[in-house]
Each structure stands twice: as structure tokens, then as C-alpha cells.
Design a protein around this motif. Structure first.
Motif: not given
Length: 306
Positions: A32-37, A51-54, A57, A59
Motif C-alpha cells: 500500500h505504499s507502492n504503485q504496483t502490487h 497497478l495499485m488503486n491510487p 496508496i 505515504d
């Protein structure tokens, strides 16, 4: 030799234990801190990157800086999230409100959560949306910081507070979650306000849109737009509305940190736009002291000469 081996074994055990704890704390943020999983596709029988749901994501640095930074994800979310891939119906899990955790807790008595809850129920948001509008609509549990209580910079307080309002009122997708309107039309609804940008940067939305209470640091009774403050003189006078709301933080800090003399020097009228430059404030005090000193010296020599 045996002592060295024992020390090495203990060190390895410690590192392994530390790694396990670190893994437990970071399992969620690993995705959940990355753009992809990565997910295992049973249809193709191989790992695939997606792609991770924006909106999901996070911080990690902002989480650690927030008031809940020491919590584990499953302290608030269902422990079923430890199973991956997650069950789809977990997205329907109701989130706890502030009062669920902090209500009746003597450790947080100064925050007056119960009174905040009472005021919030009077607000236009709660009246219009009921239980659908919870604390998390404004206060992001992942990142929230108590700026109003901790910051000595008024602009920092303003920025933090307005970001909460604008996260919905200046974001069409989120705004549509609670409204039938397609767009907040923020600029249009404030077209009566002169110097909009200046006001938005230096004054909180809640200054004009809430009922101020001396008993609360921040008022939570958001008023309907028809009752919003629109009189310039309410703020642009020595008896300023802001003195009882936004600038009361400075007054409180002056009393607690600077003592009696500091309180007198900090007890400003806060006429917005005329008394907010610290250099000019200091210069005016120096000029005043210089004039007083000149009068005293002049009087002294007049007495001697006479």
C-alpha cells in the motif's frame, strides 16, 4: 570460541526477531505504499503485477508523523486483512469514529471528544447525511496531526485545516460521494468575497462556516451556507471574530510561554492586513520605546537646567 559462537547465536536470534516484527508492521505498507502490487493468478498459474488503486496508496512517512503513527493496521482494520488476497466484502467494513476509541477515556479528557460529538451532530453535514458522514470524512486517520494544538505557526494551522475542507469541497470525485452535485463550484459560491486567494491562504474555512465556542479549541458545528459569516467588520476590526477563533492559539501560547509581560505584548487587536507583520510590530514597539525614552531624557535635562 564457544563464547563467540554463543554471542553470534544470540545476535542472529535478535536479528531474526527484529526482522519478524518489522515484517509484521510493514506487510500492509509493502503493497500500500507502492504503485504496483503482485498477485498470484490461479487462471494463468503465475505471479502478475497489477497497478495499485491510487486511493489505496499510502505515504508511510506521513503515517509515522501522524497521531496514529505507532498503530498497526489491524488495530483499526479487521484482522482478516492479514489474509492476501483480501476478501472483497472487507471493503464494506464500517470504520470506527473518534468517539469509539476516545470517548470516556480520561487520558483524552482535555480534547473534549464528547462535546465535539455533540457539536458535530448539530452540523449541516451530520443533519444532511446522518451516520454516513463520520469523522474520517474530514480527519484522515492515517495522516491526521493535531496542528491546532501543537503548531505555533498560524499559517500552518490554516493550511492543515483548509486541506481537510478542500479534500472534499475542491475534489469533484470525493464531493460526489456525499452530494448530488457534480462539482463543488468553490470559486463561484465565494464570488462575493474580495481577494479570494488571500483569504483562502490566511484564514480557515471554519472561521466563517462554524459557530465559535470558547469551550472548544475547534468548533465542529458546521453551519449551513445561508448562515455563513459575510460581514467584513466581523474580522477587520479590533474586536475581531478571529481573536476568539483562529488567533486564540497565539493568545493561549503567549499566556503559557511568555508570562504576564509576554501576554501584554502579544495581546494584539489582529486587524487583518494591518497587524500581521512581525518586523513592523517589533519596529513599532522600538519607536514607541524610543519616544518614551526621549521624553524622559528631555524632561530630566529640563529639570536640571531649571
Amino acid at each position: 570460541m564457544r563464547v563467540s559462537q554463543l554471542r553470534l547465536s544470540l545476535l542472529l536470534i535478535f536479528l531474526a526477531s527484529f526482522a519478524l516484527n518489522l515484517k509484521a508492521d510493514n506487510d500492509c505498507l509493502r503493497c500500500h505504499s507502492n504503485q504496483t502490487h503482485t498477485i498470484y493468478n490461479e487462471w494463468t498459474e503465475r505471479n502478475e503485477k497489477r497497478l495499485m488503486n491510487p486511493y489505496f496508496i499510502l505515504d508511510s512517512l506521513r503515517i509515522k508523523a501522524g497521531v496514529h503513527g505507532s498503530f498497526k493496521c489491524i488495530d483499526c482494520h479487521s484482522s482478516d486483512y492479514e489474509t492476501y488476497p483480501h476478501q472483497g466484502d472487507l471493503k464494506l467494513e464500517p470504520l470506527s469514529t473518534c468517539i469509539d476509541c476516545h470517548g470516556g477515556d480520561e487520558n483524552f479528557a482535555d480534547y473534549k471528544f464528547e462535546q465535539i460529538e455533540e457539536e458535530f451532530k448539530k452540523s449541516t453535514h451530520a443533519r444532511a447525511l446522518g451516520d454516513q458522514f463520520t469523522c474520517s470524512k474530514c480527519h484522515n486517520q492515517h495522516y491526521y496531526q493535531a496542528k491546532a494544538r501543537t503548531s505555533e505557526n498560524v499559517k500552518d494551522i490554516v493550511k492543515s485545516s483548509n486541506e481537510m475542507c478542500l479534500s472534499c469541497h475542491d475534489d469533484s470525485p470525493r464531493y460526489q460521494l456525499v452530494s448530488e452535485s457534480q462539482s463543488p463550484k468553490l470559486i463561484e459560491t465565494h464570488n462575493w468575497l474580495p481577494n479570494q486567494k488571500l483569504h483562502f491562504e490566511n484564514v480557515r474555512c471554519i472561521e466563517c462556516h462554524t459557530e465559535v465556542l470558547d469551550s472548544l479549541m475547534v468548533s465542529h458545528n458546521i453551519l449551513p451556507k445561508e448562515k455563513a459569516l459575510k460581514l467584513c467588520v466581523e474580522c477587520h476590526t479590533s474586536d475581531s471574530h478571529l481573536n476568539a477563533s483562529l488567533y486564540k492559539y497565539k493568545n493561549i501560547q503567549a499566556r503559557s510561554q511568555k508570562g504576564a509581560v509576554g501576554n501584554i505584548l502579544s495581546n494584539k487587536s489582529y486587524v487583518i492586513g494591518a497587524y500581521q507583520n512581525e518586523i513592523l510590530n517589533l519596529l513599532s514597539i522600538l519607536i514607541f520605546l524610543g519616544v518614551i525614552t526621549g521624553v524622559i531624557v528631555h524632561t530630566f535635562f529640563r529639570i536640571i537646567k531649571k
